[in-house]
Enzyme design. Structure first.
Site, short mmCIF file in Angstrom:
data_model
loop_
_atom_site.label_atom_id
_atom_site.label_comp_id
_atom_site.label_asym_id
_atom_site.label_seq_id
_atom_site.Cartn_x
_atom_site.Cartn_y
_atom_site.Cartn_z
N SER A 212 0.96 -1.08 -0.01
CA SER A 212 0.04 0.09 -0.09
C SER A 212 0.85 1.18 0.12
O SER A 212 1.58 1.58 -0.84
CB SER A 212 -0.86 -0.10 1.26
OG SER A 212 -2.05 1.01 0.84
N ASP B 76 -9.75 -3.56 -5.41
CA ASP B 76 -9.23 -2.82 -4.53
C ASP B 76 -9.74 -1.00 -4.58
O ASP B 76 -9.15 -0.62 -5.70
CB ASP B 76 -7.61 -2.82 -4.64
CG ASP B 76 -6.81 -2.07 -3.37
OD1 ASP B 76 -7.67 -1.21 -2.68
OD2 ASP B 76 -5.75 -2.26 -3.42
N HIS C 14 -8.08 -4.95 -1.41
CA HIS C 14 -6.85 -4.27 -1.02
C HIS C 14 -5.98 -5.43 -0.13
O HIS C 14 -4.82 -5.36 0.08
CB HIS C 14 -7.12 -3.15 0.01
CG HIS C 14 -5.97 -2.18 0.26
ND1 HIS C 14 -5.19 -1.59 -0.63
CD2 HIS C 14 -5.30 -2.07 1.45
CE1 HIS C 14 -4.39 -0.91 -0.37
NE2 HIS C 14 -4.13 -1.31 1.08
#
Length: 698
Positions: free
Chosen positions: A545, A631, A666
């Site tokens: 991320s 995501d 995600h």
């Protein structure tokens, strides 16, 4: 063996001018125009983009095909360290104790309860059964009503974090008609158990409105009780430990605002605690006739505690309870009837502090290992002298204690079991400090086998994040042992952008100072090499991320230091994303990175480090990037574009591979064993690229 050829994304250049600078993006076509629909239904992805992502997956599979046996062994090892029929410690609430457990072979949890004083278990929710036949299922919350008759539960069935809330009658096990859709999954019950509050997402996937749902009514008629019109602010919902109030917490990355919902009065409107002021962050707990507020007001950079009358919580009525102490970060506080508990951190290590409200006497709970993790679970009850906390270190599996705050007696009630066996004495954990370019000292938590020769030959996986003030704990993670037992050093670089060394550590790694995060990570890698823990080109960098942005930056800035890069859902297309205010997270992210639309200085600053924009004609490390099609946080096209540009511009090195989970978002796969397959892919890549032993050392 002949190396397979990577797919080549067609270049379709589009140029635009921003602040007088031309920006050409050859791969912007990978961003589907219907991306909002794809979050809800991944099958709606346009065919040309789907074909390209599938080709990338085929290439990644081909690259890792020779390591197929290794991956299977890694999965078996990691699964062997999981107690498959494990259970959480039951948490009492009134007549029952509630807990979560897994069945042997189960991917998903069972939500259970039993009578508080013992008796037969009741399975309230079987997430394995709910997930059956679905390509993705993630149980978010399961909140029982105050009268214990109902369960409000929420789940995400695409990976796009679009949670549906359903209501279950615990007497019959049946779910009521009229599910509440497009929510964050958060639920707070009213005191009478006849309604609950929740947060709904807007058309851009932003949590922006709070509604009250009355049982037995159509969710389409739910009453809105709060709306946030600023697209840069997100709304969250929680409850005070006392159970008297719901908390509407509204914030961006530097400012917050809190409203109270009187849970005993269904007609009550949310009541503001303190109006938002730019840069002021605060959180609230309820204690009798007062509120206890954690605040950074008046220069309390690492936060302080104040009390305020519940009837008049304005700043002029605040009374200091725990003063600000620079370098000691106040993380969380919970008010019980007779005690106040706070979690704080100093020099990257946490501790709990218990305060007796009758006498104001305080005592701390801390541990002696040089690096460890500590968390506490307030549980459901307010009138209790017992708090639970869980301790672990990189060598010590989690130990959960029941702590009597009055007598200070500590009882071990659960120790994490590692079925395949784990001897902490075989391993060493320590805390090192690297010197950054500007003289700052960067903490590094290290794990390795005790018998490992620190002669500069060992491979090392160096993990980093460095954003949003998130601190990475030095706690136990059994999957890491599959690397460490093959001769790896496992290290965590606690770089700026987190709060390991206080709030200043965070602000020194954001916006104008963002590149400190990158240089800190590189300094940590060089320090490990200088001390003989590893060597340049024996290092594997790992982050996800915002930590994936870190991976892209260090790949650009120090390609000779790293042998491989593991980039999970990497936020690498920073400039284009921050220029697109239609994306779910863009306006709320401007306080973190800067607003390149309105601020030319922010535009030039982001352009100068954005990994996608700064790919150079140079030799790159081997790179494995991982994405999730649905995501909403780091959209799938960011790593897809990055990999395409890397292959276009790099002059040597690699390979560069991308694997996109076409059925997740995600967090990757939701099932606990499915997730092991994803970890094994990353670890196998690291092992093969460094030439480490494919079998555990004796």
């Amino acid at each position: 063996m002949t190396q397979p050829l990577p797919p080549r994304a067609p270049a379709r250049p589009v140029t635009r001018t921003v602040h007088g600078t031309d920006i050409t993006d050859a791969y912007g076509w990978l961003r589907a125009d219907n991306w909002r629909d794809v979050l809800r239904d991944p099958t709606l992805l346009p065919a040309d983009i789907r074909d390209h992502l599938r080709a990338e997956n085929a290439y990644a599979d081909a690259i890792l095909a020779p390591a197929g046996d290794l991956r299977r062994r890694l999965v078996a090892e990691m699964r062997g360290r999981i107690k498959e029929d494990d259970s959480s410690v039951p948490s009492p609430d009134g007549p029952y104790s509630y807990y979560v457990r897994f069945r042997e072979g189960g991917q998903h949890p069972l939500v259970c309860r039993r009578p508080r004083d013992g008796g037969e278990e009741t399975i309230l929710l079987d997430a394995d059964a709910l997930a059956a036949g679905k390509t993705f299922f993630d149980l978010a919350e399961a909140q029982h009503s105050p009268d214990h008759r109902l369960l409000a539960w929420s789940a995400d069935e695409t990976g796009g974090e679009l949670h549906t809330i359903r209501l279950r009658d615990l007497a019959t096990g049946a779910d009521a008609a009229g599910a509440v859709e497009w929510t964050t999954g958060e639920v707070v019950w009213a005191a009478d158990s006849r309604s609950f509050y929740y947060v709904r997402l807007d058309e851009n996937h932003r949590p922006s409105r709070v509604f009250r749902h009355i049982l037995g009514t159509d969710p389409a008629n739910d009453k809105e009780i709060y709306r946030e019109d600023d697209a840069g602010w997100f709304v969250h919902l929680s409850r005070t430990q006392s159970g008297a109030f719901g908390l509407i917490s509204v914030s961006d990355h530097e400012t917050s605002e809190v409203y109270l919902i009187d849970l005993a009065d269904p007609s009550a409107r949310p009541r503001l605690v303190v109006a938002r002021e730019t840069g002021h962050r605060y959180s609230v707990e309820h204690m009798g006739d007062d509120l206890v507020i954690s605040t950074n007001a008046d220069g309390a950079e690492d936060f302080k505690l104040v009390t305020a009358p519940l009837s008049a919580p304005e700043r002029e009525n605040w009374r200091e309870l725990v003063p600000h102490r620079p370098g000691i970060m106040l993380l969380k506080h919970t008010a019980f009837r007779d005690f106040l508990v706070r979690l704080e951190r100093e020099d990257a290590n946490p501790r709990l502090v218990v305060r007796a409200l009758a006498t104001d006497d305080e005592h701390a709970i801390a541990f002696d290992e040089p690096a460890y993790g500590l968390r506490y679970e307030p549980g459901y009850e307010y009138d209790t002298p017992v708090v639970r906390f869980t301790y672990s270190s990189m060598t010590t599996p989690a130990e959960t204690y029941a702590y009597d705050m009055a007598s200070r007696a500590r009882q071990l009630i659960k120790r994490r079991e590692v079925p395949s066996g784990h001897d902490p004495a075989r391993y060493v954990t320590k805390r090192l400090f690297a010197t950054a370019a500007d003289g700052e000292t960067v903490p590094i938590s290290v794990l390795h086998r005790r018998d490992l020769a620190l002669d500069g030959t060992a491979p090392c996986l160096l993990y980093g994040y460095g954003a949003y003030g998130i601190a990475i704990p030095a706690d136990f993670e059994s999957n890491r042992l599959s690397l460490v037992d093959r001769g790896f050093v496992y290290a965590i670089a606690h770089i700026r952008g987190g709060t390991e060394k206080g709030w200043r550590w965070y602000t020194d790694g954001k916006r104008e100072k963002k590149t400190n995060s990158f240089s800190d990570f590189i300094a940590a890698g060089r320090h490990l090499a200088a001390l003989g823990y590893t060597a340049p080109r024996r290092l594997v960098a790992h982050g996800g991320s915002a930590g994936g942005m870190l991976m892209g930056a260090v790949a650009n800035d120090a390609p000779d230091l790293f042998r491989a890069i593991l980039a999970e859902v990497p936020f690498v297309d920073v400039l284009n994303t921050m220029l697109d205010d239609s994306l779910p997270l863009t306006p709320p992210e401007w306080p973190e990175w800067g607003d390149p639309i309105r601020d030319e200085a922010a535009f030039r600053r982001i352009l100068a480090y954005s990994p996608y924009d700064q790919v150079k004609p140079q030799t790159y490390p081997a790179i494995l990037a991982v994405a999730g099609l649905s995501d909403p946080r780091v959209t799938y096209w960011e790593p897809a574009k990055w990999v395409a540009r890397l292959r276009e511009r790099m002059t040597g090195g690699g390979p560069v591979a991308l694997h996109t989970n076409m059925e997740a978002g995600h967090g990757g796969a939701a099932g606990r064993f499915e997730r092991l397959e994803e970890v094994a892919r990353l670890y196998a890549f690291a092992i093969v690229q460094t030439g480490a032993s494919e079998e555990p050392l004796a």
